[in-house]
Design an enzyme around this catalytic site. Structure first.
Site, PDB file in Angstrom:
ATOM      1  CB  ILE A 140      -0.974   0.026   1.207  1.00 48.77           C
ATOM      2  CG1 ILE A 140      -0.231   0.212   2.526  1.00 48.77           C
ATOM      3  CG2 ILE A 140      -1.831  -1.212   1.248  1.00 48.77           C
ATOM      4  CD1 ILE A 140      -1.162   0.584   3.672  1.00 48.77           C
ATOM      5  CB  VAL A 159       6.376  -3.181   3.356  1.00 49.08           C
ATOM      6  CG1 VAL A 159       7.280  -2.235   4.115  1.00 49.08           C
ATOM      7  CG2 VAL A 159       6.653  -4.631   3.718  1.00 49.08           C
ATOM      8  CD  GLU A 160       3.952  -8.457   2.083  1.00 45.76           C
ATOM      9  OE1 GLU A 160       3.360  -9.220   1.333  1.00 45.76           O
ATOM     10  OE2 GLU A 160       4.757  -8.836   2.959  1.00 45.76           O
ATOM     11  CG  MET A 161      -2.237  -6.628   1.726  1.00 44.76           C
ATOM     12  SD  MET A 161      -2.749  -8.355   1.696  1.00 44.76           S
ATOM     13  CE  MET A 161      -4.497  -8.162   1.373  1.00 44.76           C
TER      14      MET A 161
END
Lengths: 337, 104
Positions: A92, A134-136
């Protein structure tokens, strides 16, 4: 682990019922290159059509991320070999993760998940990227609350996991079930192994001989999934310490999981840091001594085997025969409301 | 006198522990056998018969060890120190498993 039959329309091809003879490969060696008929699943999360349906919605639904922009499929995109084509994952707000997005093809057959193998099941793996900043970047309690507020999901969870409700556990189980359906389809190499001498080119046959011979690639890329699940330091020279982060075990320093080579033509760039753009380069790194041959804890399997450019090209010709037909998959465009 | 010798011999025998050797061969990325019954003091001899490096480690409560990188053809001996179930894995090939049931 118990074995279950596969379900759903995406599960096509590649199922081997009979083993024919071939002149190129000894019969006793053929079985290990053929995909098992069944997909393993844990006893407490058997594969059912309802769970696949639910898991597929969750997998493609961006509402599983904090700002509703990223889904599992963002980094593990079926159009991009169930990876993302990026050197490193992008979550994101454009946040870059520390590692390359591994394909999820055939993860059902792997005991350890993630590049460093820190998750011992797909269920355990499934919740990791949802929470990773660092992802969702999604808080799991918030996610449970969010999904509980969607009537359509409440119905789907009840059908898939009757009486269990929407919990972190059932979310993980459903996503893991869908991931277990992402299996490699029959590739030209499979047809060759089953006896069709014309399924692959003469160059690819030579490449396979080099792969299992001079190159010794199958020391690690072994079996139908072309990985034995082993962990090695390839001497790439980056600062990521890999599996060593889990525990300071000497042989885990800078060690990463051997990836599958199924559909490997679709999953560039390669290695845990996404630093290798082509299969030729990847083959040279593995087969001719690693990028930094004096790396601490360099795998003893990474040595200079003296592969020539022509031999590397032949191995890559063989690797291309591991690309199967795209899976028949209906990607959801409308999600539960 | 005979009685004294008998007691002496019996007590020597009682204090001498007889350890056994158990050979575990690492071949085709598998521990052979993958289950052993052993006693405290027994030696487990890991023999790497594969053409590449292996490892054996255990994080079990009763016996924790790590033999490090084991080259092809190399033998490594580990002595079982405490009773309990010792789960052994290869750090390089985690699909390799061995259980050692160590008794007193």
């Amino acid at each position: 682990m118990k074995y279950f039959s596969r379900f759903g329309t995406i599960l096509t091809g590649g199922v081997v019922a009979a083993i024919l003879t071939t002149s190129a490969v000894a019969k006793e060696d053929m079985n290990k290159w053929l995909r098992p008929e069944n997909v393993p699943a844990p006893k407490d999360n058997q594969i059912t059509p309802e769970r696949i349906t639910l898991g597929k919605f969750l997998y493609f639904d961006t509402r599983l991320s904090r700002d509703n922009t990223v889904s599992c499929a963002t980094c593990h995109n079926p159009e991009l070999g169930w990876s993302d084509g990026q050197p490193k994952a992008i979550g994101i707000e454009g946040r870059q993760g520390p590692r390359n997005s591994p394909t999820i093809i055939n993860t059902a057959y792997q005991r350890h998940q993630f590049w460093d193998g820190r998750a011992k099941s797909l269920e355990e793996q499934a919740l990791g990227p949802i929470q990773a900043d660092v992802e969702m970047d999604m808080d799991l309690d918030e996610l449970v609350k969010r999904l509980n507020g969607i009537k359509g999901y409440k119905e789907l969870f009840e059908k898939a996991y009757p009486g269990e409700g929407i919990t972190k556990d059932t979310i993980a189980k459903a996503i893991a079930t869908f991931e277990r359906t992402v299996v490699s389809t029959e590739a030209p190499f499979d047809r060759y192994i089953k006896g069709d001498e014309n399924a692959i080119s003469e160059n690819a046959k030579k490449g396979f001989a080099l792969f299992t011979g001079k190159g010794k690639c199958n020391n690690c890329h072994d079996g139908f999934n072309f990985t034995d699940g082993s962990f090695h330091n390839l001497g790439l020279g980056d600062s990521d310490i890999g599996r060593y982060k889990l525990k300071k075990r000497a042989s885990w320093f800078h060690a990463f999981k051997t990836p599958t080579l199924r559909d490997v033509t679709k999953t560039a760039p390669y290695f845990h840091d996404g630093s290798i753009k082509t299969l030729e380069e990847a083959t040279a790194v593995c087969g001719n001594g690693g990028r930094f041959p004096n790396s601490k804890n360099l795998s003893p399997l990474i040595e200079d085997r003296g592969l020539t450019q022509e031999e590397i090209r032949l191995i890559v010709d063989f690797l291309a025969t591991l690309e199967g037909e795209p899976m028949k998959l209906e990607i959801p465009t409308k999600f539960p409301q | 006198m005979k009685k004294i010798i008998f007691i002496l011999a019996a007590s020597i025998l009682a204090t001498v522990s007889y350890s056994a050797d158990h050979i575990v061969v690492q071949k085709d990325k598998t521990f052979h056998p993958n289950y052993i019954k052993a006693k405290v003091g027994d030696r487990i001899i890991f023999k790497n018969d594969d053409g590449f490096a292996h490892n054996a480690f255990s994080d079990s409560e009763s016996d924790e060890f790590d033999i490090g990188m084991q080259k092809p053809g190399q033998d490594v001996v580990v002595v079982m120190k405490n009773p309990g179930k010792v789960e052994v894995e290869c750090a390089i090939h985690p699909n390799m498993h061995l259980t050692i049931d160590v008794q007193k």
